[in-house]
Design a protein around this motif. Structure first.
Motif, PDB file in Angstrom:
ATOM      1  N   ARG A  44      11.374   0.261  13.717  1.00 28.69           N
ATOM      2  CA  ARG A  44      10.170   1.044  13.391  1.00 28.69           C
ATOM      3  C   ARG A  44       9.444   0.453  12.188  1.00 28.69           C
ATOM      4  N   LEU A  45       8.267   1.006  11.936  1.00 25.89           N
ATOM      5  CA  LEU A  45       7.496   0.540  10.774  1.00 25.89           C
ATOM      6  C   LEU A  45       7.991   1.271   9.519  1.00 25.89           C
ATOM      7  N   ASP A  46       9.274   1.072   9.208  1.00 31.04           N
ATOM      8  CA  ASP A  46       9.805   1.745   8.017  1.00 31.04           C
ATOM      9  C   ASP A  46      10.476   0.746   7.071  1.00 31.04           C
ATOM     10  N   GLY A  47      10.050  -0.516   7.149  1.00 35.62           N
ATOM     11  CA  GLY A  47      10.543  -1.531   6.212  1.00 35.62           C
ATOM     12  C   GLY A  47       9.777  -1.461   4.895  1.00 35.62           C
ATOM     13  N   ASP A  48       9.679  -2.601   4.220  1.00 36.68           N
ATOM     14  CA  ASP A  48       8.973  -2.631   2.928  1.00 36.68           C
ATOM     15  C   ASP A  48       7.492  -2.287   3.112  1.00 36.68           C
ATOM     16  N   TYR A  49       6.935  -1.689   2.062  1.00 42.53           N
ATOM     17  CA  TYR A  49       5.480  -1.446   2.071  1.00 42.53           C
ATOM     18  C   TYR A  49       4.750  -2.773   1.912  1.00 42.53           C
ATOM     19  N   ALA A  50       3.685  -2.953   2.653  1.00 42.14           N
ATOM     20  CA  ALA A  50       2.884  -4.168   2.513  1.00 42.14           C
ATOM     21  C   ALA A  50       2.177  -4.119   1.156  1.00 42.14           C
ATOM     22  N   ALA A  51       2.271  -5.206   0.417  1.00 43.49           N
ATOM     23  CA  ALA A  51       1.597  -5.239  -0.894  1.00 43.49           C
ATOM     24  C   ALA A  51       0.267  -5.954  -0.721  1.00 43.49           C
ATOM     25  N   LEU A  52      -0.761  -5.186  -0.403  1.00 46.42           N
ATOM     26  CA  LEU A  52      -2.075  -5.800  -0.174  1.00 46.42           C
ATOM     27  C   LEU A  52      -2.831  -5.889  -1.494  1.00 46.42           C
ATOM     28  N   ASP A  53      -3.622  -6.940  -1.606  1.00 46.54           N
ATOM     29  CA  ASP A  53      -4.374  -7.147  -2.841  1.00 46.54           C
ATOM     30  C   ASP A  53      -5.862  -6.917  -2.550  1.00 46.54           C
ATOM     31  N   PHE A  54      -6.267  -5.658  -2.656  1.00 50.76           N
ATOM     32  CA  PHE A  54      -7.658  -5.329  -2.327  1.00 50.76           C
ATOM     33  C   PHE A  54      -8.630  -5.916  -3.349  1.00 50.76           C
ATOM     34  N   ALA A  55      -8.155  -6.127  -4.559  1.00 50.48           N
ATOM     35  CA  ALA A  55      -9.042  -6.716  -5.573  1.00 50.48           C
ATOM     36  C   ALA A  55      -9.414  -8.146  -5.164  1.00 50.48           C
ATOM     37  N   LYS A  56      -8.404  -8.906  -4.738  1.00 52.25           N
ATOM     38  CA  LYS A  56      -8.667 -10.283  -4.285  1.00 52.25           C
ATOM     39  C   LYS A  56      -9.589 -10.273  -3.076  1.00 52.25           C
ATOM     40  N   ASN A  57      -9.304  -9.348  -2.171  1.00 50.79           N
ATOM     41  CA  ASN A  57     -10.131  -9.246  -0.968  1.00 50.79           C
ATOM     42  C   ASN A  57     -11.591  -9.013  -1.343  1.00 50.79           C
ATOM     43  N   ALA A  58     -11.794  -8.077  -2.266  1.00 49.77           N
ATOM     44  CA  ALA A  58     -13.167  -7.739  -2.665  1.00 49.77           C
ATOM     45  C   ALA A  58     -13.813  -8.904  -3.403  1.00 49.77           C
ATOM     46  N   GLU A  59     -13.027  -9.581  -4.234  1.00 47.69           N
ATOM     47  CA  GLU A  59     -13.561 -10.754  -4.960  1.00 47.69           C
ATOM     48  C   GLU A  59     -14.026 -11.822  -3.988  1.00 47.69           C
ATOM     49  N   SER A  60     -13.266 -11.969  -2.912  1.00 49.58           N
ATOM     50  CA  SER A  60     -13.620 -13.022  -1.941  1.00 49.58           C
ATOM     51  C   SER A  60     -14.954 -12.718  -1.266  1.00 49.58           C
ATOM     52  N   LEU A  61     -15.384 -11.460  -1.304  1.00 54.13           N
ATOM     53  CA  LEU A  61     -16.667 -11.081  -0.707  1.00 54.13           C
ATOM     54  C   LEU A  61     -17.793 -11.096  -1.743  1.00 54.13           C
ATOM     55  N   GLY A  62     -17.441 -11.399  -2.979  1.00 58.59           N
ATOM     56  CA  GLY A  62     -18.482 -11.509  -4.002  1.00 58.59           C
ATOM     57  C   GLY A  62     -18.507 -10.372  -5.000  1.00 58.59           C
ATOM     58  N   ALA A  63     -17.588  -9.413  -4.848  1.00 59.76           N
ATOM     59  CA  ALA A  63     -17.576  -8.268  -5.770  1.00 59.76           C
ATOM     60  C   ALA A  63     -16.798  -8.608  -7.035  1.00 59.76           C
ATOM     61  N   LYS A  64     -17.083  -7.875  -8.081  1.00 66.83           N
ATOM     62  CA  LYS A  64     -16.237  -7.898  -9.274  1.00 66.83           C
ATOM     63  C   LYS A  64     -15.073  -6.963  -8.974  1.00 66.83           C
ATOM     64  N   ALA A  65     -13.877  -7.271  -9.445  1.00 66.58           N
ATOM     65  CA  ALA A  65     -12.747  -6.412  -9.068  1.00 66.58           C
ATOM     66  C   ALA A  65     -11.774  -6.200 -10.219  1.00 66.58           C
ATOM     67  N   TYR A  66     -11.202  -5.017 -10.231  1.00 67.55           N
ATOM     68  CA  TYR A  66     -10.186  -4.658 -11.226  1.00 67.55           C
ATOM     69  C   TYR A  66      -9.026  -3.979 -10.521  1.00 67.55           C
ATOM     70  N   ARG A  67      -7.914  -3.887 -11.251  1.00 72.02           N
ATOM     71  CA  ARG A  67      -6.745  -3.178 -10.722  1.00 72.02           C
ATOM     72  C   ARG A  67      -6.342  -2.093 -11.710  1.00 72.02           C
TER      73      ARG A  67
END
Ligand SMILES: Cc1ncc(C[n+]2csc(CCOP(=O)(O)OP(=O)(O)O)c2C)c(N)n1
Ligand SMILES: [Mg+2]
Length: 623
Positions: A529-552
């Protein structure tokens, strides 16, 4: 009769740029631009026309067709339905991508004009790229799938048909009782065909938006009804805001001592700290309004659709003799709950009703006012308690809301749509301005958040727009970040990361099931099942790649600092914030009808089913 020879597409562009509306003596340009994604089926027709003669009708390039309809919807919402945008798509997938956006607009009674390309009216080169062929009906294309989600739908099979269809489309879009998505499907060959249009078709046209009031007899009955009750309650919805009824409602409530509860679309019609604003009502309502609703003997439903979240799935109102008075510009909504229907504009109807009640010497009892004040105090304390930061290292979603609220200015706008956030915002956000709270909770459409934020910002660039978006909604549709940057329309986006669809996991748990299929976790080898580790997504990096300023931000201090920096920033800024996955704002003496399995091998589901059946006993249906 003088005529102008132009293509059907050129005629649309010329006509739309001449449409105006007037309400209360203020005239506004009605169609304020066109959003689009070009492809075959619109680039050489409408696209050609916009390029050549569209200088009066700004063109905006979106990244996703669903998103651009959300943007247009939010634009209309912030403009109280008095200004709209059109959206054009290519044939096929571009057009069907707009269906979800169209439904969102129509559910929320908000006007948007959709101009999808369509396959050839001549049919000669068929099947064309992206055409879905119906084996029996040659007059059916995928655009017909837009019919059930629109208030008006037509296919322009001949260029002269615009003379009939465009004015009708405008009538529906400008009418507050009819407003929703309108589709004019444009076969790609017809878009390029010329016709001698009468010149007067392109003259400036001002449509007057009236403020209708109900018939005398019904008003008299409403006064008689209120005279006989002692615990009246107003439930204010979006219609109260769209009709700009705030001042009238405040005078009505204070003048007669009638408390005002708010829905998602109605929140902000009175400032949160107005003495007669008792806060949100219903499934995600607060203590004060829900207690008052439970005992109300008369509910004035003002500009509300009375959705299940507002009525707590028909359990909010328990007084055995309750009467409803429905004030709504739309007859369908005015008649709901067996109400005495006052079909009319919210502000104008309240004003005449106030006059009649005053003449009648009406006033609710002072003891009721004391009770209202006491309950409001209790609720304000509870909101403070929920927002208070208890841990220096972990934020709850409630803490996050409080911090964003504190960072925002009195005219700023908060935008949201789906997940656990809308319910918590309804409880905790404290708007001071009628346009400050912008939550799409009619369709609660994941993907509205950022696209809608862009529409709000375009409608009023003088306000800072705060978009609160869950990790789930962000992953579904965040690409209008790019549009916001290209257009110079700054958003402050807070991505609230709690590891997945936590509100649905909560719903699942409350109905007796263990966590299944909602979190953003790896599939585990051990359980499958989908009960392993939580995915550690980096939304700040994602947003930066689209041209946004980003913070965490993980702590209250980091979030405050990030928001402070975001306010300084000229371009769209994304704050990736982590919140406690399990800390939830509780419900307040309310319920939501979600069915539970009648047959199950799980004891927890069985006990949830028993509780479900017991809760249903409190449902009241009025006809
Ligand atoms: C387009 C769309 N698909 C599915 C849903 C059903 N749904 C409602 S909330 C939700 C989860 C949202 O997740 P997230 O944005 O992370 O918010 P959270 O539940 O964690 O607060 C889902 C799947 C929806 N509202 N809209
Ligand atoms: Mg989430």
């Amino acid at each position: 009769m003088s005529t102008i020879r132009m293509t059907m597409s050129q005629a649309i562009v010329r006509f739309l740029s001449q449409q105006y509306v007037e309400r209360d003596g203020v005239e506004r340009r009605f169609v304020n631009g066109v959003f689009g994604i070009f492809g075959h089926g619109n680039v050489t027709g409408l696209g050609q026309a916009l390029e050549e003669i569209g200088s009066d009708l700004p063109y905006y390039r979106a990244q996703n067709e669903q998103a651009m309809v959300h943007t247009a919807t939010a634009f209309a919402k912030l403009n109280n339905r008095l200004k709209i945008l059109a959206c054009t798509s290519s044939v096929g997938p571009g057009a069907t991508n707009m269906i979800t956006g169209a439904a969102t607009a129509t559910v929320n009674r908000l006007p948007v004009l959709l101009l999808p390309g369509d396959t050839f009216a001549s049919r000669l080169p068929h099947p064309v790229l992206q055409q879905l062929e119906h084996p029996m009906h040659q007059d059916v294309s995928v655009n017909d799938a837009l019919r059930p989600v629109c208030r008006f739908w037509d296919r322009i099979a001949r260029p002269e048909q615009l003379l009939a269809s465009l004015p009708e489309a405008m009538r529906i879009l400008a009418d507050p009782a009819e407003a929703g998505a309108v589709t004019l499907a444009m076969p790609e060959d017809v878009q390029t065909e010329a016709y001698d249009y009468p010149a007067h078709f392109f003259e400036k046209r001002v449509r007057h938006i009236p403020r209708p009031v109900p018939a005398e007899e019904v008003l008299r009955e409403a006064v008689a009804c209120l005279r006989g009750v002692s615990r009246p309650l107003i439930v204010a919805g979006g219609g109260a805001i769209y009709s700009e009824a705030s001042a009238e409602l405040a005078a009505f409530a204070a003048g007669f001592g009638i408390p005002v509860a708010e829905t998602q679309a109605g929140k902000g019609v009175l400032p949160w700290n107005h003495p007669w604003n008792v806060g949100p009502v219903g499934s995600t309502g607060g203590l004060a309004a829900n207690r008052l609703a439970a005992q109300a003997d008369c509910v004035i439903a003002l500009g509300t659709r009375l959705s299940d979240f507002t009525t707590a799935s028909h359990t909010a109102f328990q007084h055995p003799e309750i009467r409803f008075i429905g004030i709504n510009v739309g007859a369908m909504d005015a008649h709901k709950m067996g109400a005495l229907p006052l079909v009319g504009d919210a502000r104008a109807t309240l004003a005449v009703l106030r006059g009649r009640l005053k003449a009648d010497g009406y006033r609710a009892q002072p003891a009721y006012g004391d009770e209202v004040g006491r309950l409001k105090g209790l609720w304000d304390d509870e909101v403070n308690r929920q927002c208070t930061v208890a841990s220096p290292s972990v934020l709850t979603q409630a803490n996050l809301i409080g911090i964003v609220n504190d960072a925002s200015g009195p005219r700023d706008v908060v935008v949201c749509a789906a997940g656990g956030m809308p319910g918590d915002l309804l409880k905790l956000w404290r708007p001071l301005d009628p346009k400050g709270y912008h939550v799409e909770y009619g369709y609660s459409c994941m993907g509205y958040e950022i696209a809608g934020g862009l529409g709000a910002k375009m409608a009023d660039p003088s306000r800072e727009v705060y978009v609160l978006v869950g990790d789930g909604s962000y992953l579904m549709l965040h690409t209008e970040i790019v549009t916001s940057i290209l257009e110079g329309k700054k958003l402050i986006i807070v991505v609230v990361d709690n590891g997945g669809f936590q509100c649905i996991k909560g719903l699942q748990a409350s109905c007796g099931s263990p966590a299944f299929g909602n979190e953003l976790r790896y599939r585990s080898q051990a359980t499958g099942r989908l009960d392993g580790d939580y995915a550690a997504l980096d939304f700040a990096k994602n947003a930066e790649s689209l041209g946004a300023k980003a913070y965490r931000a993980t702590t209250a201090a980091e979030l405050r600092q990030a928001l402070g920096l975001a306010k300084q920033e000229p371009r769209t800024t994304v704050v990736h914030a982590w919140v406690d996955r399990d800390a939830r704002v509780p419900g307040y003496e309310s319920w939501w009808d979600v069915p539970v399995a009648e047959v199950t091998g799980r004891e927890t589901v069985q006990s949830a089913q028993e509780q479900y059946q017991a809760a249903r006993q409190r449902q009241r249906f009025y006809y």
